[in-house]
Enzyme design. Structure first.
Site, PDB file in Angstrom:
ATOM      1  N   ASP A 185       3.096  13.707 -11.075  1.00  0.00           N
ATOM      2  CA  ASP A 185       4.619  12.751 -11.370  1.00  0.00           C
ATOM      3  C   ASP A 185       3.933  11.563 -12.204  1.00  0.00           C
ATOM      4  OD1 ASP A 185       7.046  12.429 -11.362  1.00  0.00           O
ATOM      5  OD2 ASP A 185       7.144  11.104  -9.324  1.00  0.00           O
ATOM      6  N   LYS A 210      19.911   1.879  -6.796  1.00  0.00           N
ATOM      7  CA  LYS A 210      19.839   2.387  -8.111  1.00  0.00           C
ATOM      8  C   LYS A 210      21.277   1.698  -8.536  1.00  0.00           C
ATOM      9  CE  LYS A 210      18.268   6.858  -6.617  1.00  0.00           C
ATOM     10  NZ  LYS A 210      16.960   6.687  -7.109  1.00  0.00           N
ATOM     11  N   ASN A 250      13.889  15.483  -9.421  1.00  0.00           N
ATOM     12  CA  ASN A 250      13.032  14.650  -8.863  1.00  0.00           C
ATOM     13  C   ASN A 250      13.684  13.960  -7.532  1.00  0.00           C
ATOM     14  OD1 ASN A 250      11.387  15.521 -10.754  1.00  0.00           O
ATOM     15  ND2 ASN A 250      10.441  13.467 -10.985  1.00  0.00           N
ATOM     16  N   ARG A 262      11.713   9.598   2.009  1.00  0.00           N
ATOM     17  CA  ARG A 262      11.010   8.457   2.692  1.00  0.00           C
ATOM     18  C   ARG A 262      12.186   7.673   3.800  1.00  0.00           C
ATOM     19  NH1 ARG A 262       8.585   4.984  -2.447  1.00  0.00           N
ATOM     20  NH2 ARG A 262       7.057   6.444  -3.160  1.00  0.00           N
ATOM     21  N   ARG A 270       1.479  11.850  17.286  1.00  0.00           N
ATOM     22  CA  ARG A 270       2.252  12.988  16.982  1.00  0.00           C
ATOM     23  C   ARG A 270       3.697  12.709  17.303  1.00  0.00           C
ATOM     24  NH1 ARG A 270      -2.445  16.635  19.771  1.00  0.00           N
ATOM     25  NH2 ARG A 270      -2.195  14.681  21.189  1.00  0.00           N
TER      26      ARG A 270
HETATM   27  P1  13P Z   1      13.963   8.753  -6.345  1.00  0.00           P
HETATM   28  O1  13P Z   1      13.452   7.506  -6.236  1.00  0.00           O
HETATM   29  O2  13P Z   1      15.367   8.803  -6.734  1.00  0.00           O
HETATM   30  O3  13P Z   1      13.823   9.773  -5.278  1.00  0.00           O
HETATM   31  O4  13P Z   1      13.336   9.412  -7.696  1.00  0.00           O
HETATM   32  C1  13P Z   1      11.961   9.907  -7.585  1.00  0.00           C
HETATM   33  C2  13P Z   1      11.446  10.440  -8.805  1.00  0.00           C
HETATM   34  O5  13P Z   1      12.173  10.287  -9.713  1.00  0.00           O
HETATM   35  C3  13P Z   1       9.804  10.435  -8.929  1.00  0.00           C
HETATM   36  O6  13P Z   1       9.503  10.917 -10.048  1.00  0.00           O
HETATM   37  O1  G3H Z   2       7.671   7.763  -9.585  1.00  0.00           O
HETATM   38  C1  G3H Z   2       8.423   7.658  -8.685  1.00  0.00           C
HETATM   39  C2  G3H Z   2       7.933   8.239  -7.359  1.00  0.00           C
HETATM   40  O2  G3H Z   2       8.984   7.684  -6.399  1.00  0.00           O
HETATM   41  C3  G3H Z   2       6.558   7.946  -6.784  1.00  0.00           C
HETATM   42  O3  G3H Z   2       6.518   6.793  -6.058  1.00  0.00           O
HETATM   43  O4  G3H Z   2       4.453   5.741  -7.041  1.00  0.00           O
HETATM   44  O5  G3H Z   2       5.288   5.041  -5.012  1.00  0.00           O
HETATM   45  O6  G3H Z   2       4.209   7.182  -5.018  1.00  0.00           O
HETATM   46  P1  G3H Z   2       4.915   6.092  -5.830  1.00  0.00           P
HETATM   47 ZN    ZN Z   3      10.258   9.678 -11.639  1.00  0.00          ZN
END
Ligand code: 13P
Ligand code: G3H
Ligand code: ZN
Length: 352
Positions: A83, A195, A278, A284, A305
């Protein structure tokens, strides 16, 4: 079953008219929760790791956990995706680890913050496509820039700033010049829980204003240019369930009023070519709510656990709901996976 190609997973999603959730992971519990949901619902799935996740898990741990996932769930079609890769080097690192798909996010410079020029984006993305396709690995590119910066990746664009939304004309040029397998759109979504800057008179957050009409334009332009059913990607697609935010706060959390992307908006996108969705933030929040509940209700507990287990369960429930809503549930046996060697040969044939 080995890990499958993103190209194939999204082509099949287009045929079936559904979206595939791409869920972020950092540890064993998250991988287990997603794989269990995918197996039980017979759903193809994308598991993705950010640069932060690779750093947190020291890469090799994540790779080995994914190997375990494939052994434990041999019937699940799972894509392993990087990602927001920030450079060709990071993408190659992921390919070397065995990822079957990478995102080259050239909408930003390698610092993951500064907005890049279109020319830079085309150049780095095309470079990654060349390197990836030579291995049968798929590539996601991004055009336009998402809002938000709270998770450390993003240009910090104000959520109501529309100047960096994906340009529907440029989208065609970008796909042609880069050869990507799927295109991430900027339509007003942003990463993280916050958002929207819109609130009602009681201080409740209102849903973000999205430029959903751009999805239609981009889909139509791509189809007219000879790319029918081209897979589109929606980042920042967490819905930020209000009951989960309330649960975090009930058990001692201090989340501010937050609102995400309504499921109807995501489903609108899926009807118009969005194939990869995504989601990180919702998972989380679900896990944190579950952990907080254990800590608050049973403060005498100290076995990890006792809280990691409920967190894993909460994520599993959340992911199951998404898989049903995105439409991927029940499509796990629609097709036979092609090996990366086969996909590599297909890319080579296309080039001739
Ligand atoms: P969210 O923060 O909305 O879950 O988006 C995650 C995302 O786009 C990871 O690339
Ligand atoms: O890019 C967005 C995702 O929510 C990943 O987040 O970079 O904190 O792992 P992160
Ligand atoms: Zn993203």
């Amino acid at each position: 079953m080995p890990l499958v190609s993103m190209k194939q997973a999204l082509e099949e999603a287009a045929k079936g008219g559904y979206g595939v959730g791409a869920f972020n992971v950092n540890n064993m519990e998250q991988i287990q929760a997603i794989m269990r949901a995918a197996e039980e619902l017979d759903a193809p799935v994308i598991i993705q790791a950010s640069r932060g996740a690779l750093k947190y898990s020291d890469m090799v741990y994540l790779k080995k956990l994914m190997e375990a996932a494939v052994i434990r769930h041999p019937d699940v079609k799972v894509v392993l995706h990087l990602d927001h890769g920030n450079s060709p080097e990071t993408c190659v690192q992921a390919m070397d680890l065995g990822f079957t798909s990478v995102m080259m996010d050239g909408s930003l410079m390698a610092d993951g913050k500064t907005i890049a020029s279109y020319e830079y984006n085309v150049e780095v993305t095309a470079k990654v496509v060349e390197l990836a396709h030579a291995r049968g690995v798929s590539v996601e590119g991004e055009l336009g820039a998402l809002g938000g910066i709270e998770d450390g990746h993003g240009a910090g664009i104000a959520v109501d700033d529309t100047t960096h939304l994906t340009d529907p004309e440029q989208a065609v040029d970008f796909v042609k010049k880069t050869g990507i397998d799927c295109l991430a759109l900027a339509i007003g979504t942003s990463h993280g829980a916050y958002k929207t800057m819109r609130y009602d008179k009681d201080g409740n957050a209102l849903p973000p204003r999205l430029a959903l009409d751009r999805i239609e334009k981009i889909e139509a332009n791509l189809a007219a240019a000879g790319f029918p059913d081209f897979p589109l990607v929606m980042h920042g697609s967490s819905s930020v369930p209000q009951e989960l935010v309330a649960m975090v706060n009930k058990y001692g959390g201090k989340m501010k009023a937050a609102m995400g992307v309504p499921m109807e908006d995501i489903q609108f996108g899926i009807k118009r070519g969005v194939r990869k969705i995504n989601v990180d933030t919702d998972g989380r929040i679900a896990m944190t709510a579950a952990v907080r509940k254990v800590f608050m209700e049973t403060p005498e507990k100290f076995d990890p656990r006792d809280w990691l287990g409920p967190a894993r369960e909460a994520l599993y429930e959340l992911i199951k709901g998404k898989m049903i809503d995105f439409g991927q549930a029940g499509h796990g046996k629609d097709y036979e996976p092609r090996s990366l060697e086969q996909i590599k040969a297909e890319y080579a044939a296309q080039k001739k």
